[in-house]
Write a protein that holds these residues in place. Structure first.
Motif, short mmCIF file in Angstrom:
data_model
loop_
_atom_site.label_atom_id
_atom_site.label_comp_id
_atom_site.label_asym_id
_atom_site.label_seq_id
_atom_site.Cartn_x
_atom_site.Cartn_y
_atom_site.Cartn_z
N LYS A 47 24.52 3.37 6.18
CA LYS A 47 25.65 2.73 5.84
C LYS A 47 25.73 2.48 4.23
N ASN A 48 24.27 2.05 3.74
CA ASN A 48 24.22 1.69 2.26
C ASN A 48 23.27 2.54 1.28
N LYS A 49 22.89 3.73 1.91
CA LYS A 49 22.12 4.81 1.38
C LYS A 49 22.85 6.12 1.44
N LYS A 50 22.73 6.77 0.41
CA LYS A 50 23.01 8.48 -0.08
C LYS A 50 21.88 9.30 -0.01
N ARG A 51 21.91 10.36 0.73
CA ARG A 51 20.93 11.26 0.68
C ARG A 51 21.44 12.38 -0.42
N ILE A 52 20.45 12.63 -1.38
CA ILE A 52 20.85 13.63 -2.41
C ILE A 52 19.93 14.77 -2.32
N GLU A 53 20.50 16.10 -2.26
CA GLU A 53 19.63 17.33 -2.52
C GLU A 53 20.18 18.23 -3.56
N VAL A 54 19.06 19.00 -4.37
CA VAL A 54 19.70 19.73 -5.29
C VAL A 54 20.03 21.04 -4.61
N ILE A 55 20.91 21.70 -5.26
CA ILE A 55 21.30 23.07 -4.61
C ILE A 55 20.67 23.95 -5.44
N LYS A 56 20.00 24.91 -4.66
CA LYS A 56 19.17 26.05 -5.55
C LYS A 56 20.21 26.96 -6.28
N GLN A 57 19.73 27.30 -7.53
CA GLN A 57 20.72 28.10 -8.39
C GLN A 57 19.96 29.32 -8.30
N GLU A 58 20.59 30.42 -7.86
CA GLU A 58 19.94 31.73 -8.26
C GLU A 58 20.69 32.53 -9.20
N ILE A 59 19.92 33.21 -10.11
CA ILE A 59 20.64 34.13 -11.15
C ILE A 59 20.77 35.56 -10.62
N LYS A 60 21.87 36.04 -10.22
CA LYS A 60 22.01 37.40 -9.94
C LYS A 60 22.31 38.48 -11.09
N GLU A 61 21.53 39.53 -11.30
CA GLU A 61 21.68 40.22 -12.24
C GLU A 61 22.08 41.74 -11.57
N ASP A 62 22.96 42.23 -12.14
CA ASP A 62 23.49 43.62 -11.74
C ASP A 62 22.78 44.75 -12.34
#
Length: 80
Positions: free
Chosen positions: A60-75
Motif C-alpha cells: 500500500k505504501n511502497k513502490k518497487r522500482i526496476e531499471v529497464i535495460k537499454q540495448e544499443i542496436k547497430e545496423d
C-alpha cells in the motif's frame, strides 16, 4: 558541484537493479540529497515516461522500482 537528482537515481538503480522508493529515499539522504517523497515520485514519473524504469506497487505504501535495460542496436548492413 551537485549532479542532477535524476542522474543519481539512475546510478542507484543500476547498482541495485530493483529497489523500493523508501530504500531509494534513504540512499539519497545518505549521500546528501535531501528530497521529499513527492519530489522523488515526480522524478520517477518523468523517468518512467522516458522509458528508463518501471514502477509497480509492492504494498500500500511502497513502490518497487526496476531499471529497464537499454540495448544499443547497430545496423552493420547499412554502414557497408
Amino acid at each position: 558541484m551537485k549532479y542532477p537528482i535524476k542522474n543519481i537515481i539512475y546510478e542507484k538503480l543500476i547498482e541495485n537493479k530493483i529497489i523500493t522508493d523508501i530504500e531509494l529515499l534513504k540512499e539519497l539522504d545518505k549521500i546528501g540529497y535531501k528530497t521529499t517523497i513527492d519530489e522523488l515520485n515526480n522524478e520517477l514519473m518523468i523517468m518512467e515516461i522516458k522509458g528508463l524504469l518501471t514502477t509497480r506497487w509492492q504494498s500500500k505504501n511502497k513502490k518497487r522500482i526496476e531499471v529497464i535495460k537499454q540495448e544499443i542496436k547497430e545496423d552493420t548492413e547499412e554502414r557497408g
